[in-house]
Design an enzyme around this catalytic site. Structure first.
Site, mmCIF file in Angstrom:
data_model
loop_
_atom_site.group_PDB
_atom_site.id
_atom_site.type_symbol
_atom_site.label_atom_id
_atom_site.label_comp_id
_atom_site.label_asym_id
_atom_site.label_seq_id
_atom_site.Cartn_x
_atom_site.Cartn_y
_atom_site.Cartn_z
ATOM 1 C CE1 TYR A 98 46.286 43.096 40.550
ATOM 2 C CE2 TYR A 98 46.904 45.447 39.581
ATOM 3 C CZ TYR A 98 46.950 43.622 39.427
ATOM 4 O OH TYR A 98 47.371 43.121 38.352
ATOM 5 C CD GLU A 140 49.231 43.854 36.138
ATOM 6 O OE1 GLU A 140 48.663 44.683 36.426
ATOM 7 O OE2 GLU A 140 48.879 42.661 36.326
#
Ligand SMILES: NC(=O)C1=CN([C@@H]2O[C@H](COP(=O)(O)OP(=O)(O)OC[C@H]3O[C@@H](n4cnc5c(N)ncnc54)[C@H](O)[C@@H]3O)[C@@H](O)[C@H]2O)C=CC1
Length: 388
Positions: A98, A140
């Protein structure tokens, strides 16, 4: 929740950012892959890169997320985020990625929009990005923990116990785990990623829905796709994988799974969309469920209907439609729910080509099924576009 200051800036700039998202995401992928080519090896689907599908999906997801934050500032679109989080865990996304995506995405925004990106504008969109990324990272982490796996590390080897050619272009592989470690459990409706090394040495992943209940042995059923670069993995599996070979699979993921209520079920599929339905039927049979299940399937012809015998055996109450060679009691043509009694209070699952799912969903709503009880998942990166 987006801060009031950022909300005002995002609202004011959404039209210009939205109009440039295609250019932004094109620049984003080009710069990221130029600097980090290893991300194309074993993470991103290069077929979807080539066709631009991935780019459209990312642009669509950012615009949809920003719009939802503005329209419903006190809510988080958890259903939509969960869909993405499951797909991410299936390909092994890790937290640090990310940060990489952020760097190249915001570089691309600055390049494409130039002076329009003042420090206030950059800060407001930064907040949108990290709200979305933070929610995905948390989801996640939970999904990896539920799968009993470390972040990104759910891969394991499976042996092909049997290969069965179902139709001229569909093949099933029955897989048993290699080694003694028990595999993570699978829920009916979930998919696994299969990782293969392509002839040029690059690793590619694709997701395949399990087509059985997946107790000890797991089955995937793969349709060959010759005319689309995204089909290269399916075509390779068809051409090369035989009984005795080994395949690398992720744990099972996906949040469109059979609910455990006692409501009547309506399973509606077309083409290769039969796979989750057969897994659900197999699970219901294996658990001795007394639930009423109405199974509806449409295909090109009886010969092209993969898992036809499994479906007919596991689904006592079924209707099949074939465009060609239909023989009574099967019906000719496309699926048509006229004359099919849909049980009251039913929960429905759909899987098939997108235009088919649109038609089927509308027909179920007309037949009285509540919108919240119609579950489906779109394969591939066009998730958000379809959801929006
Ligand atoms: N959930 C998802 O996102 C799924 C997506 N797909 C995608 O769809 C593509 C085609 O899948 P195939 O199995 O090859 O399907 P197909 O092209 O063989 O079609 C199967 C059946 O779907 C029905 N159908 C197709 N288009 C329709 C329409 N416009 N209106 C009403 N009925 C229609 C017809 O009965 C047809 O016989 C694949 O590329 C696959 O990736 C397939 C299954 C599930």
């Amino acid at each position: 929740m987006l801060s009031a200051e950022s909300a005002a800036v995002v609202r004011a700039t959404l039209p210009v950012v939205g109009a440039s998202l295609d250019a932004i995401t094109e620049r984003f992928y080009a710069t990221m892959f130029a600097d980090r080519p290893e991300l194309l090896d074993g993470l991103f689907n290069r077929g979807n890169q080539a066709s631009g599908e991935q780019r459209k999906a990312l642009a669509g997801s950012i615009a949809a997320f920003a719009t939802m934050l503005l329209e419903h500032p006190d809510e988080r679109p958890d259903d939509l985020l969960a869909r993405i989080a499951h797909k991410h865990t299936a390909v092994g996304v890790t937290d640090d990625q990310y940060v990489i995506v952020h760097k190249y995405l915001f570089g691309a925004i600055a390049e494409v929009l130039g002076d329009a990106v003042t420090p206030e504008v950059a800060a407001a969109w930064d907040e949108v990005y990290w709200l979305m990324a933070g929610a995905l990272i948390a989801m996640e982490a939970r999904i990896y923990a539920d799968a009993g796996a470390r972040e990104g590390g759910t891969w394991r080897r499976w042996r092909v116990a049997a290969r069965r050619d179902e139709t001229p272009d569909v093949v099933s592989f029955l897989l048993t785990p290699v080694g003694d470690e028990p595999p993570p459990p699978a829920l009916p409706g979930q998919y696994v990623s299969v990782q293969v090394v392509m002839p040029d040495g690059v690793r590619q992943l694709r997701q395949y829905t399990l087509s059985n209940a997946g107790g000890g042995a797991r089955r995937i059923t793969v349709k060959r796709v010759d005319d689309d670069p995204a089909g290269e993995v399916s075509t390779l599996l068809h051409a090369t994988v035989r009984a005795g070979d080994e395949l690398t699979l992720s744990a099972p993921f996906g949040d469109v799974t059979l609910d455990d209520s006692q409501a009547p079920l309506v399973l509606v599929s077309a083409g290769i969309g039969c796979t989750p339905m057969v897994a659900m039927l197999d699970h219901l049979a294996a658990t001795g469920s007394g639930r009423r299940v109405l199974t509806l399937h449409a295909d090109r012809s009886p010969d092209r209907h993969a898992l036809r015998e499994d479906m007919a055996r596991l689904a006592p109450e079924h209707h099949f439609w074939y465009e060609q060679d239909a023989e009574s009691p099967d019906r000719g043509g496309l699926m048509d729910l006229d004359g099919v009694e849909i049980p009251a209070g039913a929960v429905a699952y759909l899987c098939g080509p997108l235009p088919f799912m649109r038609e089927a969903r509308a027909a179920l709503l007309r037949a009285g099924v509540a919108a919240r009880d119609v579950h489906y998942e779109v394969f591939g990166p066009d998730l958000w576009l379809a959801a929006g």
